[in-house]
Enzyme design. Structure first.
Site, mmCIF file in Angstrom:
data_model
loop_
_atom_site.group_PDB
_atom_site.id
_atom_site.type_symbol
_atom_site.label_atom_id
_atom_site.label_comp_id
_atom_site.label_asym_id
_atom_site.label_seq_id
_atom_site.Cartn_x
_atom_site.Cartn_y
_atom_site.Cartn_z
ATOM 1 N N ASN A 64 0.858 -1.177 -0.153
ATOM 2 C CA ASN A 64 0.150 -0.161 0.009
ATOM 3 C C ASN A 64 0.910 1.102 0.203
ATOM 4 O OD1 ASN A 64 -2.649 1.792 0.591
ATOM 5 N ND2 ASN A 64 -1.314 2.137 2.504
ATOM 6 N N TYR A 68 3.340 9.416 -11.119
ATOM 7 C CA TYR A 68 2.559 8.521 -10.475
ATOM 8 C C TYR A 68 1.791 7.420 -11.068
ATOM 9 C CZ TYR A 68 -0.965 7.611 -6.888
ATOM 10 O OH TYR A 68 -1.847 6.778 -6.041
ATOM 11 N N ALA A 69 1.268 7.879 -12.414
ATOM 12 C CA ALA A 69 0.517 6.905 -13.087
ATOM 13 C C ALA A 69 1.347 5.958 -13.733
ATOM 14 C CB ALA A 69 0.079 7.692 -14.509
ATOM 15 N N ALA A 70 2.847 6.231 -14.172
ATOM 16 C CA ALA A 70 3.574 5.150 -14.567
ATOM 17 C C ALA A 70 3.964 4.218 -13.586
ATOM 18 C CB ALA A 70 5.120 5.818 -14.884
ATOM 19 N N LYS A 95 1.626 3.390 -11.042
ATOM 20 C CA LYS A 95 0.576 2.625 -10.689
ATOM 21 C C LYS A 95 0.158 1.704 -12.005
ATOM 22 C CE LYS A 95 -0.209 4.084 -6.599
ATOM 23 N NZ LYS A 95 0.217 3.132 -5.329
ATOM 24 N N ILE A 98 -10.525 9.267 -2.780
ATOM 25 C CA ILE A 98 -10.732 8.646 -1.625
ATOM 26 C C ILE A 98 -10.423 9.679 -0.641
ATOM 27 C CG2 ILE A 98 -10.090 6.729 -0.012
ATOM 28 C CD1 ILE A 98 -11.656 5.835 -2.910
#
Length: 244
Positions: A85, A150-152, A154, A185
């Site tokens: 996480n 971050y996208a890379a 995830k 979230i």
């Protein structure tokens, strides 16, 4: 549901990780190892709780992770559940993103997940049992402006998780690997966003609200438990319909 299970949760001091630790504990886990770099938050959350072991550790420190897993193996002989996480963000448009911010996000969100899984997976395979749940994001499946780093990561953990689903079970071991992809979230990571941004994201979400850490813990609980014993290599989006 988690009786006699030994669990590891990274990024456990707050937010989603804390909700997952508390869920495993409430469902009877034999021991939950709560990993984070935030020593103060860890101690405040868990120092008084039996069956939860707070561990101040950097998941980028491969030697420290290996030592921890070896100590768990020596004491219990197994790790049944791993929840990857821990993660960070350093958002910027591509022309303004620094190399340092790129490297940090890649190191924690991608290499850190690799480090912990590499240490735990052989023990799971040896014991012919285990569930690995890795936290991705809808940003990892659909991208987002200003979050290319971050996208890379995830998207990368999804690719790794699918590879692990094939690799860890290739000799018949009942070791599963899945991802959870949260949407917007309510966590400490989103708490400081401007009100107009929060409202905009709620409006974009068909269910009309932000998700809670309990919403994510529900999905993690399912994928980590034997209720999902025939599910592996999958991505569970928990986003209120944000990405359809």
């Amino acid at each position: 549901m988690f009786q006699n299970k030994i669990c590891i949760v990274t990024g456990a001091a707050q937010g989603i990780g804390k909700a997952v630790v508390e869920r495993f504990y409430s469902q009877g886990a034999e021991m939950v190892y709560a990993l984070d770099m935030n020593d103060k938050a860890l101690m405040e959350a868990y120092s008084h709780i039996e069956r939860v072991v707070p561990v101040t550790i950097n998941i980028c420190d491969r030697a420290a992770i290996a030592e921890l897993v070896a100590s768990i193996q020596a004491q219990f002989g197994r790790v049944d559940v791993l929840v990857n996480n821990a993660g960070v963000t350093r958002d910027a448009l591509i022309d303004k993103m620094t190399e340092a911010d790129w490297d940090l996000v890649i190191d924690v969100n991608l290499k850190g997940v690799f480090n912990v899984t590499q240490a735990v997976a052989p023990l799971m395979m040896e014991n012919n049992y285990g569930s690995i749940v890795t936290m991705s994001s809808v940003v990892g499946t659909d991208g987002n402006i200003g979050q290319s780093n971050y996208a890379a990561t995830k998207g990368g953990v999804i690719a790794m998780s699918k590879s692990w689903a094939k690799e860890f079970a290739r000799k018949g071991a009942q070791v599963r690997s899945n991802c959870v992809a949260p949407g917007f979230i309510e966590t400490p990571m989103t708490a400081d966003l401007p009100e107009k941004v929060l409202n905009m994201m709620k409006e974009k979400t068909p269910l009309g609200r932000m998700g809670t850490t309990e919403d994510i813990a529900n999905g993690v609980e399912f994928l980590a438990s034997d209720k999902s014993s025939f599910i592996t290599g999958q991505v569970l989006k928990i986003d209120g319909g944000l990405v359809l």
